[in-house]
Design a protein around this motif. Structure first.
Motif, PDB file in Angstrom:
ATOM      1  N   GLN A   6       0.831  -1.197   0.000  1.00 12.96           N
ATOM      2  CA  GLN A   6       0.000   0.000   0.000  1.00 12.96           C
ATOM      3  C   GLN A   6       0.869   1.252   0.000  1.00 12.96           C
ATOM      4  OE1 GLN A   6      -3.214  -0.008  -0.306  1.00 12.96           O
ATOM      5  NE2 GLN A   6      -3.399   2.202  -0.258  1.00 12.96           N
ATOM      6  N   TRP A   7       1.943   1.211   0.856  1.00 14.81           N
ATOM      7  CA  TRP A   7       2.869   2.347   0.863  1.00 14.81           C
ATOM      8  C   TRP A   7       3.538   2.507  -0.488  1.00 14.81           C
ATOM      9  CZ3 TRP A   7       2.629   6.021   4.167  1.00 14.81           C
ATOM     10  CH2 TRP A   7       2.216   5.790   5.467  1.00 14.81           C
ATOM     11  N   HIS A   8       3.865   1.374  -1.087  1.00 14.59           N
ATOM     12  CA  HIS A   8       4.515   1.433  -2.402  1.00 14.59           C
ATOM     13  C   HIS A   8       3.557   2.008  -3.449  1.00 14.59           C
ATOM     14  CE1 HIS A   8       7.258   0.342  -5.602  1.00 14.59           C
ATOM     15  NE2 HIS A   8       6.274  -0.321  -6.209  1.00 14.59           N
ATOM     16  N   LEU A   9       2.270   1.584  -3.351  1.00 10.54           N
ATOM     17  CA  LEU A   9       1.269   2.100  -4.291  1.00 10.54           C
ATOM     18  C   LEU A   9       1.068   3.595  -4.104  1.00 10.54           C
ATOM     19  CD1 LEU A   9      -0.837   1.563  -6.445  1.00 10.54           C
ATOM     20  CD2 LEU A   9      -2.483   1.045  -4.631  1.00 10.54           C
ATOM     21  N   VAL A  10       1.017   4.023  -2.829  1.00 10.79           N
ATOM     22  CA  VAL A  10       0.867   5.455  -2.559  1.00 10.79           C
ATOM     23  C   VAL A  10       2.069   6.216  -3.090  1.00 10.79           C
ATOM     24  CG1 VAL A  10       0.747   7.171  -0.704  1.00 10.79           C
ATOM     25  CG2 VAL A  10      -0.625   5.069  -0.568  1.00 10.79           C
ATOM     26  N   ILE A  23       4.415   9.723  -7.183  1.00  8.71           N
ATOM     27  CA  ILE A  23       5.374  10.001  -8.265  1.00  8.71           C
ATOM     28  C   ILE A  23       4.644  10.413  -9.520  1.00  8.71           C
ATOM     29  CG2 ILE A  23       7.119   8.895  -9.729  1.00  8.71           C
ATOM     30  CD1 ILE A  23       7.933   7.230  -7.303  1.00  8.71           C
ATOM     31  N   ALA A  24       3.391   9.811  -9.726  1.00  7.46           N
ATOM     32  CA  ALA A  24       2.647  10.071 -10.954  1.00  7.46           C
ATOM     33  C   ALA A  24       1.969  11.429 -10.977  1.00  7.46           C
ATOM     34  CB  ALA A  24       1.594   8.984 -11.145  1.00  7.46           C
ATOM     35  N   THR A  25       2.035  12.168  -9.911  1.00  7.62           N
ATOM     36  CA  THR A  25       1.415  13.499  -9.888  1.00  7.62           C
ATOM     37  C   THR A  25       2.187  14.465 -10.762  1.00  7.62           C
ATOM     38  OG1 THR A  25       2.689  13.989  -7.903  1.00  7.62           O
ATOM     39  CG2 THR A  25       0.448  13.166  -7.588  1.00  7.62           C
ATOM     40  N   THR A  26       1.595  15.611 -10.977  1.00  2.00           N
ATOM     41  CA  THR A  26       2.184  16.602 -11.875  1.00  2.00           C
ATOM     42  C   THR A  26       3.440  17.216 -11.264  1.00  2.00           C
ATOM     43  OG1 THR A  26       0.844  18.314 -10.913  1.00  2.00           O
ATOM     44  CG2 THR A  26      -0.064  17.177 -12.801  1.00  2.00           C
ATOM     45  N   GLU A  27       4.230  17.856 -12.107  1.00  2.00           N
ATOM     46  CA  GLU A  27       5.506  18.463 -11.683  1.00  2.00           C
ATOM     47  C   GLU A  27       5.256  19.593 -10.693  1.00  2.00           C
ATOM     48  OE1 GLU A  27       9.532  18.572 -11.516  1.00  2.00           O
ATOM     49  OE2 GLU A  27       8.299  17.166 -12.606  1.00  2.00           O
ATOM     50  N   ALA A  28       4.088  20.244 -10.828  1.00  2.00           N
ATOM     51  CA  ALA A  28       3.781  21.355  -9.925  1.00  2.00           C
ATOM     52  C   ALA A  28       3.590  20.870  -8.501  1.00  2.00           C
ATOM     53  CB  ALA A  28       2.541  22.077 -10.394  1.00  2.00           C
ATOM     54  N   GLU A  29       3.089  19.596  -8.349  1.00  2.00           N
ATOM     55  CA  GLU A  29       2.854  19.064  -7.022  1.00  2.00           C
ATOM     56  C   GLU A  29       4.068  18.294  -6.500  1.00  2.00           C
ATOM     57  OE1 GLU A  29      -0.497  16.650  -7.578  1.00  2.00           O
ATOM     58  OE2 GLU A  29      -1.929  18.301  -7.722  1.00  2.00           O
ATOM     59  N   LYS A  30       5.032  18.051  -7.348  1.00  2.00           N
ATOM     60  CA  LYS A  30       6.168  17.188  -6.981  1.00  2.00           C
ATOM     61  C   LYS A  30       6.953  17.783  -5.812  1.00  2.00           C
ATOM     62  CE  LYS A  30      10.145  14.847  -9.005  1.00  2.00           C
ATOM     63  NZ  LYS A  30      10.931  14.615 -10.221  1.00  2.00           N
ATOM     64  N   LEU A  55       8.309   3.301   5.080  1.00  2.00           N
ATOM     65  CA  LEU A  55       8.471   2.070   4.296  1.00  2.00           C
ATOM     66  C   LEU A  55       9.681   1.290   4.786  1.00  2.00           C
ATOM     67  CD1 LEU A  55       7.511   0.394   1.885  1.00  2.00           C
ATOM     68  CD2 LEU A  55       8.966   1.783   0.417  1.00  2.00           C
ATOM     69  N   GLN A  56      10.778   2.016   5.060  1.00  2.00           N
ATOM     70  CA  GLN A  56      11.989   1.336   5.560  1.00  2.00           C
ATOM     71  C   GLN A  56      11.705   0.703   6.920  1.00  2.00           C
ATOM     72  OE1 GLN A  56      15.058   4.271   5.515  1.00  2.00           O
ATOM     73  NE2 GLN A  56      15.215   4.343   3.245  1.00  2.00           N
TER      74      GLN A  56
END
Length: 562
Positions: free
Chosen positions: A443-447, A452-459, A473-474
């Protein structure tokens, strides 16, 4: 009856008798209405008189056009539309007469769409235009489904408003109505100007000829006011083409019983048309057939009756099918009820069977208790016999010692089984925790992937959150590794318990071998089946050797899968 009320039927009756050429009897009219003191004459009171004293005396020698005109005069003011029409009242009268000819033979009179199409088509052809079938189909689509056809006044309004004669002037429409009226009502099969040779002076004179089913009349002009003579046709008449002579062309000859008529048409086409029309008329006279338009009208009516009969037959068949379907539905309902009853009976049978099974189980339990009681009694008997057999006392003591050691071995085996079960539960719990951690990790990996798939403005805004999620995750990975280590430790504990179980099993087996040497004494102490019994931590004879091997095989398979 008042004087005014009695005067109206007298005038109407007198006019009808005059037109129909029937003798008028005013005394019969007075006698018929003598006892009527309820006011104006009603249709119910006048119709019996009309049928009995006028219509029953009518012969076929009256002028039908005059009769129609009289009926038209009686009803036109009340029923004719007040809206402006493209036709004059005389044309409306002719349409009214044509309606009476084409209407159905039932009251109230109506003209069906098929006959409307036939009439409009003939009017269009008479006006020299092309029949607009698509326009009439659109008119039929918008036709009121609650009505079977049009009344006479609706037909007059339909033709008079110019819906199907657009682009035509009043004179053209009037000429077309007159032409159709002549054909359908006056039985005019053909008409036109031709030259006729005189019988006495042998001179050629232009005349207006009118061909009807049994006669050819000729007039001075087409207004039909000055009639000059008739050519009576019968089955013995004939028509022949003549060669040109005396400067006259397109000649033909009509031979009758007592006279012969020489006629000259305006051109070859008209000559051929007249010869063909006269020949067809003579042929119909030989066959005693009605005029073509009347015969066609009769065929159309018969065809409509046939179609209506077929529709009624189809409706009857549909009703029969519907009734059959309802019967089938009833039969299916009956079958369904029977099935429900059968299911109910089956449920009762199943209930009885379960009750019987419970009774059998209870009986088996009681028999088992009785067998235990008998066994106890046998053990008591064995104990008595053992006290009497002193030579076996030592062996009995040894046997008791071996039995105690066997109980200890069984207790060790039982304890090993319990340890094994505990380790297995621990391992299952660790696996569940590992699975939940793995799911949480995924789930953490999916989140993380969604972040990561969000736009550059939100990155940039989510970078800090991603770092925190990676740390989480670690940590989850570390917890998963810790759980894996704990699972391995539990597995090692499980292997140790398994070895203890095997040792206990071997110990139990060695004690079984020792007990086997004292088989004779065992028979005295524990009578029963001679088949070897398995001793496990669940007690003696809990399951067979084959079942034990099957359980061990399943456990090894699960261990391999893990």
């Amino acid at each position: 009856m008042s004087l005014h009320d009695s005067f109206l039927p007298q005038v109407l009756s007198h006019n009808l008798c005059t037109v129909l050429k029937v003798p008028h009897d005013p005394v019969a009219l007075e006698e018929h209405f003598r006892d009527d003191d309820e006011g104006p004459v009603s249709n119910q009171g006048y119709m019996p008189y009309l049928n009995k004293f006028i219509l029953e005396k009518v012969q076929d020698n009256f002028d039908k056009i005059e009769f129609n005109r009289m009926c038209w005069t009686l009803c036109v003011k009340k029923n004719l539309t007040k809206s402006p029409l493209l036709i004059v009242e005389e044309d409306a009268f002719k349409i009214w007469v044509i309606f009476n000819f084409l209407s159905e033979d039932k009251y109230p009179l109506i003209i069906v769409p098929e006959e409307i199409e036939y009439l409009l088509k003939k009017l269009t052809e008479a006006m020299g235009g092309g029949w607009q079938k698509e326009q009439f189909e659109d008119y039929k689509v918008n036709f009121d489904d609650s009505k079977e056809g049009l009344s006479a006044w609706e037909l007059i309004e339909l033709i008079g408003n110019g819906q199907f004669s657009k682009g035509m002037d009043r004179q053209t429409v009037s000429m077309a109505i007159n032409e159709v009226f002549n054909e359908l009502i006056l039985d005019v099969l053909k008409q036109g100007y031709m030259m006729k040779k005189g019988h006495r002076r042998k001179n050629w004179t232009e005349r207006w000829f009118v061909l009807k089913p049994s006669i050819i009349s000729y007039y001075v002009s087409e207004d039909l006011k000055d009639k000059k003579g008739d050519i009576v046709l019968d089955e013995n008449c004939c028509v022949e083409s003549l060669p040109d002579k005396d400067g006259k062309k397109c000649l033909f000859l009509i031979k009758c019983f007592d006279k012969t008529f020489e006629i000259s048409a305006s051109d070859k086409k008209k000559k051929q048309e007249w010869i063909q029309a006269i020949h067809s008329t003579i042929h119909l006279l030989k066959l005693c057939s009605p005029p073509p338009h009347k015969e066609a009208r009769q065929r159309r009516k018969e065809l409509r009756k046939k179609v209506m009969a077929e529709q009624e037959e189809l409706e009857r068949q549909m009703k029969e099918l519907q009734a059959a379907n309802e019967n089938k539905q009833q039969e299916l309902e009956t079958v369904r009820k029977k099935l429900e009853e059968a299911a109910s009976r089956a449920a009762e049978e199943e209930k009885k069977r379960l009750q019987t099974q419970v009774e059998l189980q209870a009986r088996f339990s009681s028999e088992l208790e009785r067998e235990k009681l008998i066994r106890q009694q046998m053990e008591e008997q064995v104990a008595q016999k053992s006290s009497e057999l002193e030579q076996y006392l030592q062996r009995v003591r040894e046997l008791e010692d071996m039995y105690l050691k066997l109980q200890e071995a069984l207790e060790d085996e039982r304890q090993a089984r319990q340890d094994e079960e505990t380790v297995r539960k621990l391992q299952a719990r660790l696996l569940e925790e590992e699975s939940s951690k793995r799911a949480e990790l995924e789930q953490w990996h999916l989140v993380q992937q969604q972040a990561i798939a969000t736009t550059e403005a939100e990155k940039q805004e989510l970078e800090h959150q991603r770092t925190e999620k990676e740390q989480a995750l670690q940590e989850a990975m570390a917890q998963l590794a810790q759980l894996e280590l704990e699972r391995k430790q539990a597995l090692e504990q499980y292997e140790g318990v398994k070895k203890k179980l095997e040792m206990a099993t071997n110990t139990t087996k060695s004690w079984k071998d020792k007990v086997a040497h004292h088989e004779g004494l065992i028979r005295l102490i524990e009578p029963g089946s001679k088949n070897p019994h398995l001793i496990t931590n669940w007690g003696p004879a809990a399951f067979t050797q084959a079942e034990l091997e099957e359980r061990e095989k399943n456990w090894k398979g699960k261990k391999t899968t893990e």
